[in-house]
Design a protein around this motif. Structure first.
Motif, PDB file in Angstrom:
ATOM      1  N   ALA A  85       0.836  -1.197   0.000  1.00  0.00           N
ATOM      2  CA  ALA A  85       0.000   0.000   0.000  1.00  0.00           C
ATOM      3  C   ALA A  85       0.872   1.249   0.000  1.00  0.00           C
ATOM      4  O   ALA A  85       2.070   1.210   0.255  1.00  0.00           O
ATOM      5  N   ALA A  86       0.239   2.387  -0.276  1.00  0.00           N
ATOM      6  CA  ALA A  86       0.979   3.642  -0.407  1.00  0.00           C
ATOM      7  C   ALA A  86       1.687   4.018   0.882  1.00  0.00           C
ATOM      8  O   ALA A  86       1.253   3.684   1.975  1.00  0.00           O
ATOM      9  N   ASN A  87       2.791   4.738   0.725  1.00  0.00           N
ATOM     10  CA  ASN A  87       3.537   5.256   1.866  1.00  0.00           C
ATOM     11  C   ASN A  87       2.659   6.195   2.678  1.00  0.00           C
ATOM     12  O   ASN A  87       1.758   6.835   2.146  1.00  0.00           O
ATOM     13  N   ILE A  88       2.935   6.302   3.985  1.00  0.00           N
ATOM     14  CA  ILE A  88       2.109   7.131   4.852  1.00  0.00           C
ATOM     15  C   ILE A  88       2.021   8.568   4.359  1.00  0.00           C
ATOM     16  O   ILE A  88       0.991   9.226   4.480  1.00  0.00           O
ATOM     17  N   ASP A  89       3.102   9.087   3.800  1.00  0.00           N
ATOM     18  CA  ASP A  89       3.085  10.465   3.319  1.00  0.00           C
ATOM     19  C   ASP A  89       2.144  10.651   2.131  1.00  0.00           C
ATOM     20  O   ASP A  89       1.808  11.775   1.775  1.00  0.00           O
ATOM     21  N   GLN A  90       1.734   9.548   1.504  1.00  0.00           N
ATOM     22  CA  GLN A  90       0.831   9.629   0.367  1.00  0.00           C
ATOM     23  C   GLN A  90      -0.546   9.072   0.725  1.00  0.00           C
ATOM     24  O   GLN A  90      -1.361   8.815  -0.142  1.00  0.00           O
ATOM     25  N   GLY A  91      -0.775   8.862   2.000  1.00  0.00           N
ATOM     26  CA  GLY A  91      -1.982   8.186   2.440  1.00  0.00           C
ATOM     27  C   GLY A  91      -3.179   9.096   2.563  1.00  0.00           C
ATOM     28  O   GLY A  91      -3.229  10.202   2.035  1.00  0.00           O
ATOM     29  N   SER A  92      -4.129   8.596   3.331  1.00  0.00           N
ATOM     30  CA  SER A  92      -5.406   9.279   3.493  1.00  0.00           C
ATOM     31  C   SER A  92      -5.231  10.610   4.204  1.00  0.00           C
ATOM     32  O   SER A  92      -4.293  10.820   4.968  1.00  0.00           O
ATOM     33  N   SER A  93      -6.160  11.499   3.951  1.00  0.00           N
ATOM     34  CA  SER A  93      -6.139  12.801   4.618  1.00  0.00           C
ATOM     35  C   SER A  93      -6.773  12.732   5.999  1.00  0.00           C
ATOM     36  O   SER A  93      -6.822  13.731   6.705  1.00  0.00           O
ATOM     37  N   THR A  94      -7.258  11.556   6.380  1.00  0.00           N
ATOM     38  CA  THR A  94      -7.875  11.392   7.696  1.00  0.00           C
ATOM     39  C   THR A  94      -7.021  10.480   8.566  1.00  0.00           C
ATOM     40  O   THR A  94      -6.340   9.577   8.076  1.00  0.00           O
ATOM     41  N   PHE A  95      -7.069  10.721   9.850  1.00  0.00           N
ATOM     42  CA  PHE A  95      -6.332   9.911  10.814  1.00  0.00           C
ATOM     43  C   PHE A  95      -6.887   8.492  10.819  1.00  0.00           C
ATOM     44  O   PHE A  95      -8.098   8.286  10.861  1.00  0.00           O
ATOM     45  N   ILE A 114       4.652  10.366  16.511  1.00  0.00           N
ATOM     46  CA  ILE A 114       4.222  11.699  16.922  1.00  0.00           C
ATOM     47  C   ILE A 114       4.036  12.594  15.695  1.00  0.00           C
ATOM     48  O   ILE A 114       3.083  13.378  15.611  1.00  0.00           O
ATOM     49  N   GLY A 115       4.945  12.452  14.733  1.00  0.00           N
ATOM     50  CA  GLY A 115       4.807  13.229  13.505  1.00  0.00           C
ATOM     51  C   GLY A 115       3.526  12.904  12.763  1.00  0.00           C
ATOM     52  O   GLY A 115       2.877  13.794  12.192  1.00  0.00           O
ATOM     53  N   TYR A 116       3.153  11.625  12.757  1.00  0.00           N
ATOM     54  CA  TYR A 116       1.907  11.231  12.102  1.00  0.00           C
ATOM     55  C   TYR A 116       0.705  11.872  12.793  1.00  0.00           C
ATOM     56  O   TYR A 116      -0.197  12.408  12.138  1.00  0.00           O
ATOM     57  N   LEU A 117       0.699  11.851  14.131  1.00  0.00           N
ATOM     58  CA  LEU A 117      -0.396  12.486  14.868  1.00  0.00           C
ATOM     59  C   LEU A 117      -0.459  13.981  14.571  1.00  0.00           C
ATOM     60  O   LEU A 117      -1.542  14.560  14.424  1.00  0.00           O
ATOM     61  N   ASP A 118       0.709  14.599  14.480  1.00  0.00           N
ATOM     62  CA  ASP A 118       0.755  16.052  14.293  1.00  0.00           C
ATOM     63  C   ASP A 118       0.421  16.483  12.867  1.00  0.00           C
ATOM     64  O   ASP A 118       0.265  17.680  12.608  1.00  0.00           O
ATOM     65  N   ARG A 119       0.335  15.526  11.947  1.00  0.00           N
ATOM     66  CA  ARG A 119      -0.074  15.878  10.581  1.00  0.00           C
ATOM     67  C   ARG A 119      -1.508  16.377  10.551  1.00  0.00           C
ATOM     68  O   ARG A 119      -1.909  17.108   9.646  1.00  0.00           O
ATOM     69  N   TYR A 120      -2.280  15.972  11.546  1.00  0.00           N
ATOM     70  CA  TYR A 120      -3.704  16.299  11.559  1.00  0.00           C
ATOM     71  C   TYR A 120      -4.007  17.242  12.720  1.00  0.00           C
ATOM     72  O   TYR A 120      -3.318  17.245  13.739  1.00  0.00           O
ATOM     73  N   SER A 121      -5.033  18.021  12.557  1.00  0.00           N
ATOM     74  CA  SER A 121      -5.450  18.906  13.639  1.00  0.00           C
ATOM     75  C   SER A 121      -5.955  18.069  14.805  1.00  0.00           C
ATOM     76  O   SER A 121      -6.338  16.906  14.647  1.00  0.00           O
ATOM     77  N   ARG A 122      -5.945  18.681  15.967  1.00  0.00           N
ATOM     78  CA  ARG A 122      -6.434  17.971  17.144  1.00  0.00           C
ATOM     79  C   ARG A 122      -7.891  17.555  16.961  1.00  0.00           C
ATOM     80  O   ARG A 122      -8.317  16.490  17.413  1.00  0.00           O
ATOM     81  N   GLU A 123      -8.657  18.392  16.281  1.00  0.00           N
ATOM     82  CA  GLU A 123     -10.067  18.082  16.066  1.00  0.00           C
ATOM     83  C   GLU A 123     -10.229  16.810  15.237  1.00  0.00           C
ATOM     84  O   GLU A 123     -11.069  15.952  15.545  1.00  0.00           O
ATOM     85  N   LYS A 124      -9.406  16.662  14.190  1.00  0.00           N
ATOM     86  CA  LYS A 124      -9.504  15.475  13.342  1.00  0.00           C
ATOM     87  C   LYS A 124      -9.093  14.216  14.095  1.00  0.00           C
ATOM     88  O   LYS A 124      -9.735  13.171  13.989  1.00  0.00           O
ATOM     89  N   VAL A 125      -8.003  14.311  14.865  1.00  0.00           N
ATOM     90  CA  VAL A 125      -7.531  13.141  15.599  1.00  0.00           C
ATOM     91  C   VAL A 125      -8.500  12.785  16.716  1.00  0.00           C
ATOM     92  O   VAL A 125      -8.796  11.611  16.958  1.00  0.00           O
ATOM     93  N   SER A 126      -9.018  13.794  17.401  1.00  0.00           N
ATOM     94  CA  SER A 126      -9.895  13.540  18.546  1.00  0.00           C
ATOM     95  C   SER A 126     -11.163  12.798  18.140  1.00  0.00           C
ATOM     96  O   SER A 126     -11.768  12.101  18.958  1.00  0.00           O
ATOM     97  N   TYR A 127     -11.543  12.921  16.883  1.00  0.00           N
ATOM     98  CA  TYR A 127     -12.760  12.266  16.409  1.00  0.00           C
ATOM     99  C   TYR A 127     -12.625  10.747  16.422  1.00  0.00           C
ATOM    100  O   TYR A 127     -13.612  10.022  16.551  1.00  0.00           O
ATOM    101  N   GLN A 128     -11.374  10.238  16.297  1.00  0.00           N
ATOM    102  CA  GLN A 128     -11.188   8.794  16.182  1.00  0.00           C
ATOM    103  C   GLN A 128     -10.178   8.199  17.154  1.00  0.00           C
ATOM    104  O   GLN A 128     -10.024   6.978  17.193  1.00  0.00           O
ATOM    105  N   ILE A 129      -9.503   9.012  17.944  1.00  0.00           N
ATOM    106  CA  ILE A 129      -8.422   8.470  18.766  1.00  0.00           C
ATOM    107  C   ILE A 129      -8.938   7.555  19.873  1.00  0.00           C
ATOM    108  O   ILE A 129      -8.182   6.776  20.450  1.00  0.00           O
ATOM    109  N   ASN A 130     -10.218   7.613  20.161  1.00  0.00           N
ATOM    110  CA  ASN A 130     -10.793   6.720  21.167  1.00  0.00           C
ATOM    111  C   ASN A 130     -11.596   5.582  20.537  1.00  0.00           C
ATOM    112  O   ASN A 130     -12.385   4.916  21.215  1.00  0.00           O
ATOM    113  N   ASP A 131     -11.371   5.345  19.233  1.00  0.00           N
ATOM    114  CA  ASP A 131     -12.031   4.229  18.554  1.00  0.00           C
ATOM    115  C   ASP A 131     -11.553   2.893  19.118  1.00  0.00           C
ATOM    116  O   ASP A 131     -10.460   2.791  19.688  1.00  0.00           O
ATOM    117  N   GLU A 132     -12.363   1.858  18.909  1.00  0.00           N
ATOM    118  CA  GLU A 132     -11.972   0.506  19.288  1.00  0.00           C
ATOM    119  C   GLU A 132     -11.311  -0.188  18.104  1.00  0.00           C
ATOM    120  O   GLU A 132     -11.767  -0.074  16.962  1.00  0.00           O
TER     121      GLU A 132
END
Length: 610
Positions: A85-95, A114-132
């Motif tokens: 699959a594509a490299n992370i730098d070419q991946g989805s725009s969503t966390f 940490i760099g991967y987390l910081d690619r996205y705004s806190r709002e975008k990450v917070s939407y899914q960081i507590n997913d199962e």
């Protein structure tokens, strides 16, 4: 605001009362402070979506398998079809939380995570960081990695420190404790970090950690409550007999201490949290969770720092840390720097008697172009928040005191190399001294019971403030009015209680265990290591550490005196190690060494190789 130090919302709900270097590799099987078994750079690896995940094991969250869960998370792997699959730098725009969990389990590079987390705004990450992920909250995989920096960063992105595995109702804190028994190395820092970030100690029945110095039975504490929940103990649904035994087996003296300490700490108010966030100083609010002892000193420090950042001044913050040697003055300064990500310069004042030695010469004197370490540190951090720790300040001279008056007064300092003015108004100056030990010890002996009672913090704070005033008066007599008038706060450090002494012994025993657990190396030269492949086990750790502390603690030496007590255990371990009737070998099998107590005597035994 810097997201990494974000304080969870739970801390804003109540004001009532209720332990540092970066690691580049994360591995669930190895302490992240010592490295990992494999490294995956997210910048050079696939990062497919969560739909491409398989689990090596079946999901243990189904109702008929909850009782069989051994606190091991499912091992995640990418489906074969996504290996290219594509490299992370070419991946989805969503966390992608599932891919993130997979990378964490595989021991991905910390900075890349940490760099991967910081690619996205806190709002975008917070939407899914507590997913199962495969039935478990993502935060469980983060805790499994045993990396406190990654844990902090995920909580700063709205990761929930109080996450729960719903089918078993196991809280994240309980998983962190029991999981620590499944992997090598000490996990106390991770537990303390989780508590500092908002995990409530109240999810644990208090019988597991109160009193912390009491040894836990192998089957867990006695169930004094009449449980109304079938199969549960202490009226706690997740606390089955099996979980109780696992928890009792995993909980160490140090962990019990920090959990009990957290249960008694005052929770920051909403306004304190708001202030800390606005000043990019959220780490301050967790400073009391990491130190052994000195809760009252930490409280005074926190109050002074919050007051200082609420109403900034051109005058720098200058504080006196007063107390006997070996009682946490340097450790508190280092922890402050770590939590706030500040540069710290420690200066040994015993090495300087003249101003030119401490700050460096001016032109035309020889060496002016190089500058002194302190001079260059202040120049490098001009205008920035940083810490200067002047250790054993009582050894300094009047000449040095006079030179410090100007930077202490208006935050100005002249670079000795080229005579330019430096702004050091944001510098935090800490003068550490044991010149007032007699005042502190006399006061402590008169109020020891109240000062040592963690359940009555209000009275302790009242008494420590009174002691701070007495220390100020003694400082005035010793150093004179000009210097005393420029001190912002006096922070007294108290002698350790018996329980705190025992926890310090436990800390040193864990360090001993870490030093002998590494592999034997038979190569000649500096890499040679003949004492290794030994797994140190401490049975009845409360009793063992209490006996060692009682035999070794000296109030004038503090924690340093307890190193000698632990050295007696090391000597016995070495004796047992040399009794093994076989030559040195680099084979990976480990020998288990047990430290126990029998009839109030410390016993050290060693088993056959495993």
């Amino acid at each position: 605001m810097d997201d990494e130090n974000h304080v969870p919302e739970r801390l804003t709900n109540s004001a009532s009362l209720s332990e540092p270097s970066d690691r580049s590799v994360i591995s669930p099987a190895v302490d992240s402070f010592t490295g990992g078994t494999s490294t995956i750079d997210l910048n050079n690896s696939t990062f497919p979506g969560s739909s491409d995940f398989d689990a090596v094991e079946t999901d243990p969250s189904s109702s008929d398998k909850i009782a069989e869960w051994d606190f091991q998370l499912p091992r995640l792997r990418f489906a074969a079809s996504t290996q290219n699959a594509a490299n992370i730098d070419q991946g989805s725009s969503t966390f992608d939380p599932a891919a993130f969990a997979r990378a964490v389990q595989d021991g991905a590079n910390l900075l890349s995570l940490i760099g991967y987390l910081d690619r996205y705004s806190r709002e975008k990450v917070s939407y899914q960081i507590n997913d199962e992920i495969e039935g478990f909250p993502l935060m469980f995989y983060i805790v499994e990695s045993n990396n406190e920096r990654l844990l902090r960063h995920c909580v700063s992105k709205s990761g929930n420190p109080e996450a729960v595995h719903v089918p078993s109702q196991i809280p994240l804190l309980v998983f962190a404790i029991v999981n620590s028994h499944n992997v090598e190395g000490d996990k106390t820092l991770l537990v303390a970090t989780l508590l500092s970030l908002g995990a409530s100690p109240n999810v644990l029945p208090s019988a597991f950690y109160t009193p912390y110095l009491q040894d836990l039975p192998e089957t867990g504490p006695e169930n004094s409550a009449n449980s109304e929940i079938e199969g549960a103990r202490f009226n706690t649904p997740w606390c089955t007999e099996d979980v109780s035994q696992r928890l009792a087996s995993a909980l160490t003296l140090s962990q019990r201490y920090f959990i009990q300490k957290a249960a008694n700490l005052r929770v920051p108010t909403a306004r304190e949290v708001d202030l800390a966030q606005r000043r990019n100083a959220e780490g301050l609010l967790g400073i009391s969770y990491f130190l052994i002892g000195q809760s009252l000193a930490s409280h005074l420090l926190l109050r002074k720092l919050l007051s200082h950042i609420l109403s900034p001044s051109k005058r720098p913050l200058v504080m006196v840390f007063a107390g006997p040697s070996g009682h946490g003055k340097t450790e508190l300064a280092r922890r402050l720097g770590h939590l706030l990500s500040l540069e710290l310069e420690v200066v040994d004042c015993t090495a300087f008697s003249r101003e030119i030695e401490l700050f460096g010469p001016r032109e035309p004197y020889s060496g002016a172009a190089q500058g002194s370490p302190l001079n260059n540190f202040l120049a490098k951090n001009a205008g920035k928040r940083c810490i200067v720790f002047l250790d054993e300040f009582e050894k300094t001279t009047t000449e040095i005191h006079k030179t410090l008056l100007l930077p202490f007064d208006n935050g100005e300092y002249q670079d000795r190399r080229h005579r330019s003015n430096i702004n050091c108004s944001n510098t935090i100056w800490i003068l550490a001294t044991n010149a007032h030990d007699e005042v502190i010890q006399d006061y402590f002996e008169s109020h020891q019971e109240a000062l040592s009672d963690p359940t009555n913090q209000d009275e302790g704070v009242r008494l420590i403030k009174k002691l701070a005033s007495e220390v100020k008066e003694d400082f005035l007599r010793t150093f004179g009015p000009p210097l005393t008038g420029r001190i912002s706060a006096f922070i007294p450090f108290l002698p350790f209680s018996v329980g705190e002494q025992a926890v310090i012994v436990h800390k040193y025993l864990l360090e001993l265990g870490e030093s002998v657990e590494g592999p034997v190396n038979l190569s000649t030269g500096p890499k040679e290591k003949l004492l290794g492949n030994v797994r140190l086990r401490i049975r009845r750790d409360g009793s063992v550490c209490r006996i060692l502390a009682e035999s070794g603690y000296n109030i004038h030496l503090g924690a340093r005196s307890l190193i000698t007590a632990v050295d007696t255990v090391k000597s016995r371990l070495v004796d047992e190690y040399l009794e093994i009737n076989e030559g040195f070998s680099e084979h990976p099998e480990k020998t288990e060494c047990f430290v126990d107590v029998q009839a109030d005597e410390i016993v050290v035994t060693m088993s056959a190789s495993k």
